[in-house]
Design a protein around this motif. Structure first.
Motif, mmCIF file in Angstrom:
data_model
loop_
_atom_site.group_PDB
_atom_site.id
_atom_site.type_symbol
_atom_site.label_atom_id
_atom_site.label_comp_id
_atom_site.label_asym_id
_atom_site.label_seq_id
_atom_site.Cartn_x
_atom_site.Cartn_y
_atom_site.Cartn_z
ATOM 1 N N HIS A 126 -3.175 0.652 6.532
ATOM 2 C CA HIS A 126 -3.986 -0.119 5.452
ATOM 3 C C HIS A 126 -3.681 -1.824 5.565
ATOM 4 O O HIS A 126 -4.629 -2.445 5.414
ATOM 5 C CB HIS A 126 -3.593 0.510 3.917
ATOM 6 C CG HIS A 126 -4.500 1.736 3.801
ATOM 7 N ND1 HIS A 126 -5.999 1.766 3.697
ATOM 8 C CD2 HIS A 126 -4.072 2.875 3.412
ATOM 9 C CE1 HIS A 126 -6.362 3.076 3.481
ATOM 10 N NE2 HIS A 126 -5.187 3.839 3.297
ATOM 11 N N SER A 129 -4.573 4.347 -3.860
ATOM 12 C CA SER A 129 -5.483 4.647 -2.518
ATOM 13 C C SER A 129 -6.369 5.593 -2.853
ATOM 14 O O SER A 129 -6.594 6.178 -3.906
ATOM 15 C CB SER A 129 -4.555 5.293 -1.420
ATOM 16 O OG SER A 129 -4.330 6.777 -1.884
ATOM 17 N N GLY A 165 0.255 3.625 5.056
ATOM 18 C CA GLY A 165 0.102 2.432 4.139
ATOM 19 C C GLY A 165 0.263 1.129 5.230
ATOM 20 O O GLY A 165 -0.237 0.113 4.917
ATOM 21 N N PHE A 209 0.724 -1.317 -0.035
ATOM 22 C CA PHE A 209 -0.211 -0.010 0.120
ATOM 23 C C PHE A 209 0.966 1.201 -0.148
ATOM 24 O O PHE A 209 2.026 1.350 0.526
ATOM 25 C CB PHE A 209 -1.004 0.000 1.226
ATOM 26 C CG PHE A 209 -2.032 -1.116 1.249
ATOM 27 C CD1 PHE A 209 -3.224 -0.839 0.548
ATOM 28 C CD2 PHE A 209 -1.850 -2.379 1.882
ATOM 29 C CE1 PHE A 209 -4.145 -1.875 0.685
ATOM 30 C CE2 PHE A 209 -2.794 -3.402 1.863
ATOM 31 C CZ PHE A 209 -3.899 -3.118 1.217
#
Length: 235
Positions: free
Chosen positions: A122, A67, A119, A32
């Motif tokens: 995520h 994203s 990230g 991510f």
């Protein structure tokens, strides 16, 4: 190193979605971007180059999704309710659109989830929501509590996307067979959250490694060192 660009209309997001994929074979790595980062950020910032050996050797195949942070957690122009809802749509897109593509291409149902900074959030959120689909979690300077992004608003969309809240009651047995690394730098702004979340995991007897890198900061140089190290731990 093979590089492929994917673009499709996402029914979950109601718009076009983009992703870069590096490599031909190996363990699927869902990587991510940082806060409001794009699908090409890991390439542009040298993170893909830092793990090139693993890609060239067929150890990992890297999936870099876009994203929608600018439309979800970071969108102050909409209500917190819709920020959380929009992220839930992103989560559905990952599990219903990206994961089937990964399984079709690699033959693997379980992946490595990783990301730097936001990230890392995520990656952790995805891994802890779907532990049966994630073999390894590598969170690099990530956070685990999203409540600062929702201005005191709270509903199920916040709860189920906030590992700090849902993990204490999460007893999915696959959590205890996941390889988990929480990485942070010595002067990292996210270090307190990593230490707190490490305590949460320890209280549940979930094996993990809290890796605090000395003489390092919350920035790309330490992440380019961390990720190759963590990938070397995959068995």
């Amino acid at each position: 190193m093979t590089e492929n660009y994917y673009k499709w209309h996402s029914p979950n997001l109601g718009k076009e979605f983009e992703m870069l994929v590096f490599g031909d074979s190996g363990y699927p790595l869902l990587l991510f971007p940082t806060s409001m980062g794009r699908y090409y950020e890991s390439k542009d910032r040298g993170l893909i180059e830092a793990i090139r050996w693993f890609i060239d050797e067929g150890r990992v195949k890297v999936y870099c999704p876009d994203s929608i942070d600018a439309a979800s957690w970071y969108n102050k122009s909409i209500t917190p309710q819709y920020r959380a809802y929009n992220h839930t749509c992103y989560d559905k897109m990952l599990i219903e659109e990206v994961m089937p593509r990964i399984e079709a291409e690699t033959g693997r149902q379980r992946i490595v989830a990783a990301g730097c900074s936001f990230g890392g959030y995520h990656a952790a959120n995805f891994a802890f929501r779907y532990p049966g689909r994630v073999s390894y979690l590598f969170s690099l300077s990530g956070i685990f509590d999203i409540k600062s992004r929702v201005d005191d608003y709270y509903d199920d969309h916040v709860y189920f996307n906030n590992p700090a809240d849902f993990m204490p009651g999460n007893d999915d047995p696959d959590l205890w067979r996941m390889g988990i690394v929480l990485g942070a730098a010595e002067t990292d702004v996210t270090r307190p959250q990593n230490e707190q979340f490490s305590q949460l995991l320890a209280a549940k007897n979930i094996t993990h490694w809290l890796d605090i890198r000395p003489h390092a900061h919350h920035d790309w140089p330490v992440w380019r060192e961390m990720l190759p190290h963590y990938l070397s731990l995959i068995k």
